[in-house]
Write a protein that holds these residues in place. Structure first.
Motif, PDB file in Angstrom:
ATOM      1  N   GLU A  89       0.842  -1.255  -0.110  1.00 50.47           N
ATOM      2  CA  GLU A  89      -0.023   0.011   0.130  1.00 50.47           C
ATOM      3  C   GLU A  89       0.702   1.021   0.172  1.00 50.47           C
ATOM      4  O   GLU A  89       0.560   2.124  -0.793  1.00 50.47           O
TER       5      GLU A  89
ATOM      6  N   ILE B  99      -5.442  -5.405  -1.590  1.00 48.69           N
ATOM      7  CA  ILE B  99      -5.078  -4.020  -1.033  1.00 48.69           C
ATOM      8  C   ILE B  99      -4.945  -3.096  -2.174  1.00 48.69           C
ATOM      9  O   ILE B  99      -4.955  -1.946  -2.232  1.00 48.69           O
TER      10      ILE B  99
ATOM     11  N   SER C   4      -6.554   0.557  -2.471  1.00 42.22           N
ATOM     12  CA  SER C   4      -5.941   1.799  -1.966  1.00 42.22           C
ATOM     13  C   SER C   4      -5.100   2.332  -3.034  1.00 42.22           C
ATOM     14  O   SER C   4      -4.541   3.528  -2.860  1.00 42.22           O
ATOM     15  N   ALA C   5      -4.786   1.753  -4.201  1.00 40.08           N
ATOM     16  CA  ALA C   5      -3.727   2.371  -5.129  1.00 40.08           C
ATOM     17  C   ALA C   5      -4.499   3.426  -5.839  1.00 40.08           C
ATOM     18  O   ALA C   5      -5.452   3.408  -6.399  1.00 40.08           O
TER      19      ALA C   5
END
Length: 220
Positions: free
Chosen positions: A175, A208, A212-213
């Protein structure tokens, strides 16, 4: 792999040291079943030429069958023999320039061995297909190395050539890597370490990144 390429930071796997081809093939297949993987780098990790070629001959077809780019490290002859998708050059600007001149029409040519911004810019002058920030086998701490994060974030902001930033041994570190804006996150120990389920690790890593990216701008 997913049918649709995600519009965000994607995963680059790095094969670990000390694993034979058959065992790694099983680990790699499990990882592939876990979700999206852009490419896999296959360092020699000290293998002699014959052993390295035999390892690559086993793994490259598995990658390519799954639509994953297979990248050989610092050996253009083996890259050609096994019909790899790319060659990663860790041995300096002169070797990179030679590989680009000789092979870039046939396969991707990427650059590593970056320690400073000046290193990155010098390598970038040769127009490689990507620049890698990290060192094979050094993802032995939970978090990504701060220098790699700093360089990768700067590169993503300043240069159009794609970047790859090495994560740490804990999947949570991807992350932080993705937050730099880099195109790819490299992981090895977090997927192939002792006691890790590669399938579950790749599934979690993609979850993830999906959550979140940052999303990349699309070009019409």
């Amino acid at each position: 792999m997913n049918d649709k390429t995600p519009n965000r930071c994607r995963i680059v796997l790095i094969s670990p040291s000390g694993v034979n081809a058959d065992d790694f093939a099983s680990m790699f297949r499990a990882a592939i079943a876990g979700g999206d993987i852009a490419s896999i780098m296959l360092p020699s990790h000290g293998m002699d030429e014959a052993s390295y070629q035999a390892f690559a001959e086993k793994i490259v077809p598995i990658a390519q069958e799954a639509g994953i780019a297979a990248i050989i490290v610092d050996d253009t002859r083996i890259a050609g023999r096994v019909k790899a998708d790319g060659i990663h050059i860790d041995s300096g600007k002169a070797a990179l320039a030679e590989a680009i001149e000789s092979f870039q029409e046939k396969m991707a040519v990427g650059a590593g061995g970056v320690k400073t911004r000046d290193d990155a810019l010098e390598l970038g002058e040769e127009r490689p297909d990507y620049v890698f920030f990290g060192k094979f086998g050094y993802d032995n701490q939970p978090e990504a190395h701060q220098r790699n994060l700093s360089l990768g974030g700067w590169w993503a902001e300043m240069v159009e050539i794609p970047g790859i930033v090495m994560a740490g041994s804990d999947l949570a570190s991807i992350e932080t890597v993705a937050a730099t804006g880099t195109d790819f996150v490299a992981i090895s120990a977090a997927v192939f370490g002792a006691g890790v389920d590669p399938n579950a690790a790749i599934a979690r890593a993609n979850a993830i990144l999906e959550a979140s990216a940052p999303r990349f701008e699309t070009v019409a």
